[in-house]
Scaffold this active site. Structure first.
Site, mmCIF file in Angstrom:
data_model
loop_
_atom_site.group_PDB
_atom_site.id
_atom_site.type_symbol
_atom_site.label_atom_id
_atom_site.label_comp_id
_atom_site.label_asym_id
_atom_site.label_seq_id
_atom_site.Cartn_x
_atom_site.Cartn_y
_atom_site.Cartn_z
ATOM 1 N N CYS A 1 0.878 -1.187 0.000
ATOM 2 C CA CYS A 1 0.000 0.000 0.000
ATOM 3 C C CYS A 1 0.907 1.226 0.000
ATOM 4 C CB CYS A 1 -0.911 0.015 1.220
ATOM 5 S SG CYS A 1 -1.710 -1.570 1.586
ATOM 6 N N ALA A 2 1.506 1.523 -1.144
ATOM 7 C CA ALA A 2 2.683 2.385 -1.170
ATOM 8 C C ALA A 2 2.394 3.879 -1.118
ATOM 9 C CB ALA A 2 3.517 2.070 -2.421
ATOM 10 N N GLY B 1 4.136 7.407 -0.756
ATOM 11 C CA GLY B 1 5.451 7.016 -1.215
ATOM 12 C C GLY B 1 6.624 7.301 -0.310
ATOM 13 N N GLY B 2 6.395 7.818 0.886
ATOM 14 C CA GLY B 2 7.515 8.106 1.775
ATOM 15 C C GLY B 2 8.288 6.861 2.180
ATOM 16 N N GLU C 1 -0.010 0.322 -5.446
ATOM 17 C CA GLU C 1 -0.959 1.317 -4.945
ATOM 18 C C GLU C 1 -2.254 1.197 -5.734
ATOM 19 O OE1 GLU C 1 -3.244 3.878 -3.320
ATOM 20 O OE2 GLU C 1 -1.302 3.458 -2.385
ATOM 21 N N ASP D 1 -5.122 -3.650 -6.688
ATOM 22 C CA ASP D 1 -5.681 -3.895 -5.369
ATOM 23 C C ASP D 1 -4.752 -4.830 -4.601
ATOM 24 O OD1 ASP D 1 -7.182 -4.623 -3.121
ATOM 25 O OD2 ASP D 1 -9.075 -4.555 -4.233
ATOM 26 N N ASP E 1 1.523 -1.128 4.932
ATOM 27 C CA ASP E 1 1.228 0.138 5.620
ATOM 28 C C ASP E 1 -0.263 0.380 5.436
ATOM 29 O OD1 ASP E 1 1.335 2.575 6.868
ATOM 30 O OD2 ASP E 1 2.442 3.600 5.284
ATOM 31 N N CYS F 1 -0.684 3.831 11.321
ATOM 32 C CA CYS F 1 -0.496 5.082 12.055
ATOM 33 C C CYS F 1 -1.694 5.275 12.965
ATOM 34 C CB CYS F 1 -0.342 6.258 11.095
ATOM 35 S SG CYS F 1 0.169 7.773 11.939
#
Length: 503
Positions: free
Chosen positions: A314-315, A318-319, A339, A366, A384, A437
């Site tokens: 799940c890029a 892009g960080g 993504e 997906d 992520d 997060c």
């Protein structure tokens, strides 16, 4: 009429300080025109409410468009973010000042104007006459004259009582500690309960920690209301941290600090990171230290067998993909950055553009189906996962008012599906990092434990031990999970679990 309205020189004790003079605090009430900083703050808050915009994306563009800089920009920034962060506190106070009229009966624009005025009165060093008169002028400009009398009366009532007295009154009215802390530190009650549960679950895993959960919860919520420090990442192989620090010093004339935990982190303290040559070139980027640490931990986890193909499931935006891509290039590995959203895939391409050609491939698809499509092909996989974002409330204060407990069911199903797909995509002996997060247990350990039970063939590693091997100082983690906190670590509340596929 005020001394300014009469054209008299105001008494010294009523003069606004220099930080606010250019924001209209010294202007005559005869003009009725709002200053640009307050108008900009109001417009950002309305966009947040009406179109689900994020303040940290809207505000910088408006400031540039209107050429609002220096102290005016700082004033607009504090007014915007402070009002959004402390909205719950101000609503509780305003409810005592509207003479029996419920806040939900007010026009949304008027309520936002009252919140802006309340923050100037209780959260900023703006003199009462300036905060009230300028908010009334802004009301007249954006809504019309009808509500100006009410806005004036309500804000003057707010100003009659010091903030601490207001907080004492609200605390006395609260039914329990969670409700008291929720209103005092401006968090929805369900979020406060979730934070408390996460702290309690940590205490169960590490009984030696302080058992003053209420005290620590108060400290955590207060930390959510402080603006985060900006951290830069020096992407390995693209720029050294010392060279990045040299660029910051050349811009700010101050030597920046190094990160507290990430060996790649530089903390500028001032300046515009976007104008640093390394950031413009993609050799460095703005990235929270917690985000850096979880990516570094995945790259450091011990594998059984080859280390050639990596996957960021799940890029976007892009960080982490850029940091992993830089690390992969140094090891002659390849990274597939997946993504699902095309526009976010474009952001990933931009973030990873400086990584040596051929290292990163960006795929639009997906992530839930990738494991079935490419089973056992990857050595390291990052998930992520999309989440409520409760760990980044310092950065996106409006998220606390935008999310609800109902989101957890939808997100939980997605998180489990993505982690299952990652375990299918990784080879036997390879490692998966599950990252959110959010500290909410329903998005962290429960997702991991449920997926492990359902899928089988994987074991939980001690992510805290791996993280210690990459951190430049001991982050004091309990294991087997990593849970970072803004009040303990100065990072976003990032969660990390590491899993090895065994069959």
């Amino acid at each position: 009429m005020s001394p300014e309205g009469r054209g008299e020189r105001p008494r010294r004790q009523h003069r606004p300080n220099r930080a606010h003079r250019s924001n209209g605090a010294h202007r005559s009430n005869r003009t009725h025109r709002p200053d640009r900083s307050r108008l900009t703050a109001f417009e950002v808050i309305r966009r947040v409410a009406e179109s689900d915009a994020y303040a940290n994306l809207v505000l910088p563009g408006l400031l540039r468009e209107r050429d609002i800089t220096a102290r005016d920009a700082a004033f607009a920034t504090e007014l915007t973010y402070g009002t959004l962060r402390l909205q719950g506190r101000y609503d509780a106070i305003l409810a005592h000042c509207t003479r029996g009229r419920a806040l939900e009966d007010l026009d949304p624009e008027v309520l936002d104007l009252l919140r802006l005025g309340a923050h100037q009165l209780l959260g900023m060093r703006v003199p009462v006459h300036a905060a009230v008169s300028q908010t009334v002028a802004l009301t007249r400009h954006v809504v019309g004259p009808a509500p100006t009398g009410m806005v004036n009366a309500v804000l003057r009532t707010v100003a009659e009582t010091p903030l601490q007295t207001w907080l004492d009154q609200l605390a006395a009215e609260a039914e329990d500690d969670v409700a008291r802390l929720s209103v005092a530190e401006s968090h929805p009650v369900w979020v406060t309960r979730a934070m408390r549960q996460s702290l309690l679950s940590e205490l169960e895993a590490a009984p030696g920690r302080s058992s003053d959960i209420t005290g620590e919860l108060a400290t955590l919520l207060a930390a959510d209301n402080r603006p985060p420090r900006v951290a830069l990442v020096a992407r390995p192989g693209l720029i050294e941290p010392d060279d990045l620090a040299d660029q910051v010093e050349a811009q700010t004339r101050q030597r920046p600090a190094r990160g507290a935990y990430s060996p790649c982190a530089v903390v500028p303290g001032a300046g515009d990171p976007g104008r640093l040559p390394a950031v413009e070139a993609g050799a460095a980027g703005v990235q929270d230290e917690g985000s850096q640490l979880v990516a570094l931990a995945l790259a450091a986890a011990e594998l059984e067998g080859r280390d050639e193909r990596w996957l960021d499931l799940c890029a976007g935006p892009g960080g982490k993909a850029a940091l992993l891509g830089a690390l992969a290039a140094g090891r002659d590995c390849r990274l597939l950055a997946n993504e699902v959203a095309p526009h976010r895939a474009g952001l990933v391409r931009g973030s990873t553009a400086a990584v040596p050609a051929g290292t990163v491939e960006v795929r639009i698809g997906d992530g839930r189906s990738l494991g079935a499509e490419q089973p056992g092909e990857f050595d390291r996989v990052l998930v992520d996962a999309p989440c409520t974002g409760l760990g980044a409330l310092r950065r996106r204060p409006e998220s606390r008012w935008r999310r609800s407990p109902a989101d957890l069911a939808t997100l939980g199903s997605l998180q489990r599906d993505l982690l299952t797909s990652a375990l299918e995509a990784v080879r036997v002996g390879g490692v998966v990092a599950y990252v959110t997060c959010s500290p909410h247990v329903a998005e962290t350990r429960l997702v991991v434990e449920d997926t492990l039970r359902r899928s089988g063939g994987a074991q939980l590693l001690d992510a805290s031990e791996v993280t210690r091997t990459v951190a430049v100082s001991d982050p004091d983690l309990t294991g087997p999970y990593v849970q970072l906190w803004p009040h303990r670590h100065g990072t976003d509340a990032m969660f990390l679990a590491l899993l090895r596929r065994t069959a």
